[in-house]
Write an enzyme that holds these catalytic residues in place. Structure first.
Site, short mmCIF file in Angstrom:
data_model
loop_
_atom_site.label_atom_id
_atom_site.label_comp_id
_atom_site.label_asym_id
_atom_site.label_seq_id
_atom_site.Cartn_x
_atom_site.Cartn_y
_atom_site.Cartn_z
N SER A 219 0.82 -1.21 0.00
CA SER A 219 0.00 0.00 0.00
C SER A 219 0.85 1.25 0.00
O SER A 219 1.93 1.28 0.56
CB SER A 219 -0.93 0.04 1.21
OG SER A 219 -1.63 1.28 1.20
N LYS B 235 -4.41 -6.77 3.44
CA LYS B 235 -4.43 -5.63 2.49
C LYS B 235 -5.87 -5.34 2.04
O LYS B 235 -6.26 -4.18 1.90
CB LYS B 235 -3.54 -5.92 1.27
CG LYS B 235 -3.61 -4.83 0.18
CD LYS B 235 -3.06 -3.52 0.69
CE LYS B 235 -3.35 -2.27 -0.12
NZ LYS B 235 -3.60 -2.23 -1.48
N HIS C 212 -7.40 -3.42 4.76
CA HIS C 212 -6.84 -2.06 4.68
C HIS C 212 -7.64 -1.24 3.67
O HIS C 212 -8.02 -0.09 3.93
CB HIS C 212 -5.36 -2.13 4.26
CG HIS C 212 -4.78 -0.83 3.79
ND1 HIS C 212 -5.05 -0.30 2.54
CD2 HIS C 212 -3.96 0.06 4.39
CE1 HIS C 212 -4.43 0.87 2.42
NE2 HIS C 212 -3.76 1.10 3.52
N ASN C 213 -7.91 -1.82 2.53
CA ASN C 213 -8.63 -1.07 1.50
C ASN C 213 -10.08 -0.82 1.89
O ASN C 213 -10.63 0.24 1.57
CB ASN C 213 -8.56 -1.80 0.16
CG ASN C 213 -7.23 -1.58 -0.54
OD1 ASN C 213 -6.22 -1.32 0.12
ND2 ASN C 213 -7.21 -1.66 -1.84
N GLU D 97 -9.87 2.02 4.00
CA GLU D 97 -9.59 3.16 3.10
C GLU D 97 -10.90 3.70 2.50
O GLU D 97 -11.14 4.91 2.49
CB GLU D 97 -8.64 2.67 2.00
CG GLU D 97 -8.34 3.62 0.87
CD GLU D 97 -7.43 2.94 -0.20
OE1 GLU D 97 -6.34 2.44 0.16
OE2 GLU D 97 -7.81 2.91 -1.39
C1 6PG Z 1 -3.15 1.43 -1.67
C2 6PG Z 1 -4.41 1.55 -2.47
C3 6PG Z 1 -4.19 0.91 -3.83
C4 6PG Z 1 -5.24 1.25 -4.85
C5 6PG Z 1 -6.60 0.75 -4.50
C6 6PG Z 1 -7.68 1.66 -5.00
O1 6PG Z 1 -3.26 0.92 -0.57
O2 6PG Z 1 -2.10 1.85 -2.14
O3 6PG Z 1 -5.44 0.92 -1.82
O4 6PG Z 1 -4.03 -0.46 -3.62
O5 6PG Z 1 -5.22 2.60 -5.10
O6 6PG Z 1 -6.74 -0.48 -5.10
O7 6PG Z 1 -8.82 0.92 -5.05
P1 6PG Z 1 -10.12 1.36 -5.82
O8 6PG Z 1 -9.73 1.56 -7.26
O9 6PG Z 1 -11.01 0.20 -5.61
O10 6PG Z 1 -10.57 2.63 -5.18
#
Ligand code: 6PG
Length: 475
Positions: A128, A182, A185-186, A189
Site C-alpha cells: 500500500s 491488504k 486495509h482497503n 480506506e
Molecule cells: C493502496 C491503495 C491501492 C489502490 C486501491 C484503489 O493501498 O495503495 O489501496 O491499492 O489505489 O486499489 O482501489 P479502488 O480503485 O477500488 O478505489
C-alpha cells in the site's frame, strides 16, 4: 553479478518498486511482457542503481541469485495466473514467487497450494501507498510460508516505509493472510474516504465555501484526525479548474469507481458474520454514486428537505462534524480489525493485530495518527474489539453527543451520511443491553418452528403457535 530480486511488470507500481530496491543498493532484474517498457525504465532511471534489463523470462530467471525471488507487479486476476504459468516451469525448488498486486486472498490461497506442490514458495504480499509509496517506501503486508519470509523479509523491510525507524513491513501469516489484511486495509480506506466526503457534504450544506472547508481539513489534520487522506483532501479541494475557474471538485463527475477490494471486504464480512456496516456502507455509497440510471430516475421524484443546514454557531457545528468523523473512523477501524481477528481464526492465521496497526502507521494510504494509538492499545490490552480499549471508551463517550447532533441535523436536512449513520448504529447496537433480535426469534419460531433460547433456562424452546400456545423444550 547476479540480482537479489526480479520485478515483473513495468507499469508504474512495478517500476517504482524496482527503483526503490535499486536505490537501496539491491541489484534488481526487471522484466515486462513488452520490452519497450523495460527499455523506457532503463532510459529514464537506469542510472539510479544496479538494474539488469531482461528481455525474456529465461533471462530474468538466469540473472537471479538462488533461491530466486521474483516479485510480480501485474494486474490482479488473469494476468497474475498467466505470469505464474510463464515462470513456474523456469523455477526450482525453494524459489520464491511473490504477488505484489491487489489479489483476492482466496486466489492467493489457491495459488499457494498449487505451487507448494511444485516446491515453490508463493507469497501474496499486500503493498500500500500508491505510486509514491512504491517508490519511496510503502507499507508491506507479506503472507506465505514463514520460511520464505526469512529470505524475503529483510529485502522488503529495507524498502518499506519507516515509522520512528521501524519498518512498516511484518510477516502477517501463511498463504493468503497478507492479501487478506491488504483487502481489509482497503475496506478501511473506502470508509475513511466516504466519511471525509460526508463531513464535506455537511460543511457545504451549512454554507461553507470550498476554500473554507479546505482550511478546516487542514486544521483537523493537526489534531486527532491527522492522516494522509485528510491531508490530500485539502489539496484536492484547493485545486481550481483551469477551464472554468471553479473548484475542480465542482466539475468532477460524482461517480466513484472501484477495483474490487472494498467489495471483497464487505462480502467476506457477510460470509464470516462480522458486522462491518460502516465499511459496507462506503462500498454501497460508491455503488449508488455509479448508478446513473437509478439516480436519473429517482432524483427528480423523491421529495424531502433541500439539504441546507442553518447553523447558528459555526465553530460548534464544525466541531460536531469533526467528532462525528473521528468517531465513525474509530468504528470503521474496529470493524476492519475485527474482520482480521475473525478471518485469522477461520483460516488458522496467527495475526498479531497490534503489529498490523503498527505497519499501517506509515507508507500506506490509511496512515494516520490514530493507528499509533490503536497499535499501543492492542499491545497494552488484550482486546477482542478496539472499542474496548479504555482510552477509546472514554473518548468515544465524549464525542458521541456531537456525533448524534451532527446526524440529527443531517437527517433533518436530508444530507446522506451512510457511514456516519451506520457507524453510530453499530455503536448503539454494541452498547444495547437488549436488541430486538428477541422479536425476530419469536417470529422465526412462529412461522418456521426455528426455536428460541430463554434468558433464564438452558436449552431450545418452541411454542405451539397454531395449537394451544404452550411451550415445549426441544433440546
Ligand atoms: C493502496 C491503495 C491501492 C489502490 C486501491 C484503489 O493501498 O495503495 O489501496 O491499492 O489505489 O486499489 O482501489 P479502488 O480503485 O477500488 O478505489
Amino acid at each position: 553479478e547476479l540480482a537479489s530480486i526480479g520485478v515483473v511488470g513495468m507499469a508504474v507500481m512495478g517500476s517504482n518498486l524496482a527503483r526503490n530496491f535499486a536505490s537501496h543498493g539491491h541489484r534488481v532484474a526487471i522484466f515486462n511482457r513488452s520490452y519497450e517498457k523495460t527499455e523506457k525504465v532503463m532510459a529514464e532511471h537506469g542510472e539510479e542503481g544496479g538494474f539488469i534489463a531482461a528481455r525474456t523470462p529465461e533471462e530474468l530467471v538466469a540473472s537471479l541469485e538462488k533461491p530466486r525471488r521474483i516479485m510480480m507487479m501485474v494486474k490482479a486476476g488473469a494476468a497474475t495466473d498467466a505470469t505464474i504459468e510463464t515462470f513456474v516451469p523456469l523455477l526450482e525448488d525453494g524459489d520464491i514467487l511473490i504477488d505484489g498486486g491487489n489479489a483476492y486472498y482466496k486466489d492467493t490461497q489457491r495459488r499457494e497450494v498449487a505451487l507448494r506442490d511444485k516446491g515453490i514458495h508463493f507469497v501474496g504480499v499486500g503493498v500500500s501507498g500508491g505510486e509514491e509509496g512504491a517508490l519511496h517506501g510503502p507499507s508491506i503486508m507479506p503472507g506465505g510460508s514463514a520460511h520464505s519470509y526469512e529470505f524475503l523479509g529483510p529485502l522488503l523491510e529495507d524498502i518499506s516505509a519507516k515509522f520512528n525507524g521501524e519498518p512498516c513491513c511484518t510477516y502477517i501469516g501463511t498463504d493468503g493472510a497478507g492479501h487478506f489484511v491488504k483487502m481489509v486495509h482497503n475496506g478501511i480506506e473506502y470508509s475513511d474516504m466516504q466519511g471525509i466526503g460526508e463531513a464535506f457534504s455537511l460543511l457545504r450544506a451549512a454554507g461553507l465555501s470550498v476554500p473554507e472547508i479546505s482550511d478546516i481539513f487542514r486544521e483537523w489534520n493537526t489534531g486527532e484526525l491527522d492522516s494522509y487522506l485528510i491531508e490530500i483532501t485539502s489539496e484536492v479541494l484547493d485545486q481550481v479548474d483551469a477551464k472554468t475557474g471553479k473548484p475542480l471538485i465542482d466539475v468532477v463527475v460524482d461517480a466513484a469507481g472501484q477495483k474490487g477490494t472494498g467489495t471483497w471486504t464487505a462480502q467476506i464480512a457477510l460470509e464470516l458474520s462480522v458486522d462491518l456496516n460502516a465499511i459496507a456502507e462506503s462500498v454501497f455509497a460508491r455503488s449508488v454514486s455509479s448508478s446513473p440510471d437509478l439516480r436519473a430516475a429517482l432524483q427528480p421524484l423523491l421529495q424531502g428537505p433541500d439539504q441546507t443546514i442553518a447553523v447558528e454557531d459555526r465553530a460548534a457545528f464544525v466541531e460536531d462534524v469533526r467528532q462525528a468523523l473521528w468517531a465513525s473512523k474509530v468504528v470503521a477501524y474496529s470493524q476492519g480489525l475485527d474482520l482480521i481477528r475473525v478471518g485469522a481464526k477461520e483460516y488458522g492465521w496467527e495475526i498479531d493485530v497490534a503489529a498490523v496497526a503498527k505497519i499501517w502507521r506509515a507508507g500506506c494510504i490509511i496512515r494516520a495518527k490514530l493507528l499509533d494509538r490503536i497499535s499501543n492499545e492492542y499491545a497494552a490490552n488484550s482486546l477482542t474489539n478496539l472499542l474496548e480499549a479504555p482510552s477509546l471508551v472514554e473518548d468515544m463517550g465524549n464525542v458521541q453527543a456531537g456525533w448524534r447532533r451532527t446526524l440529527g441535523q443531517a437527517i433533518a436536512a436530508g444530507v446522506p451520511t451512510p457511514v456516519f449513520s451506520a457507524a453510530l448504529a453499530y455503536y448503539d447496537s454494541a452498547r444495547s443491553p437488549r436488541l430486538p433480535a428477541f422479536l425476530i426469534q419469536g417470529q422465526r419460531d412462529f412461522f418456521g418452528a426455528h426455536t428460541y433460547r430463554r434468558v433464564d433456562e438452558e436449552g431450545t424452546f418452541h411454542i405451539e403457535w397454531s395449537g394451544d400456545r404452550s411451550e415445549s423444550k426441544v433440546d
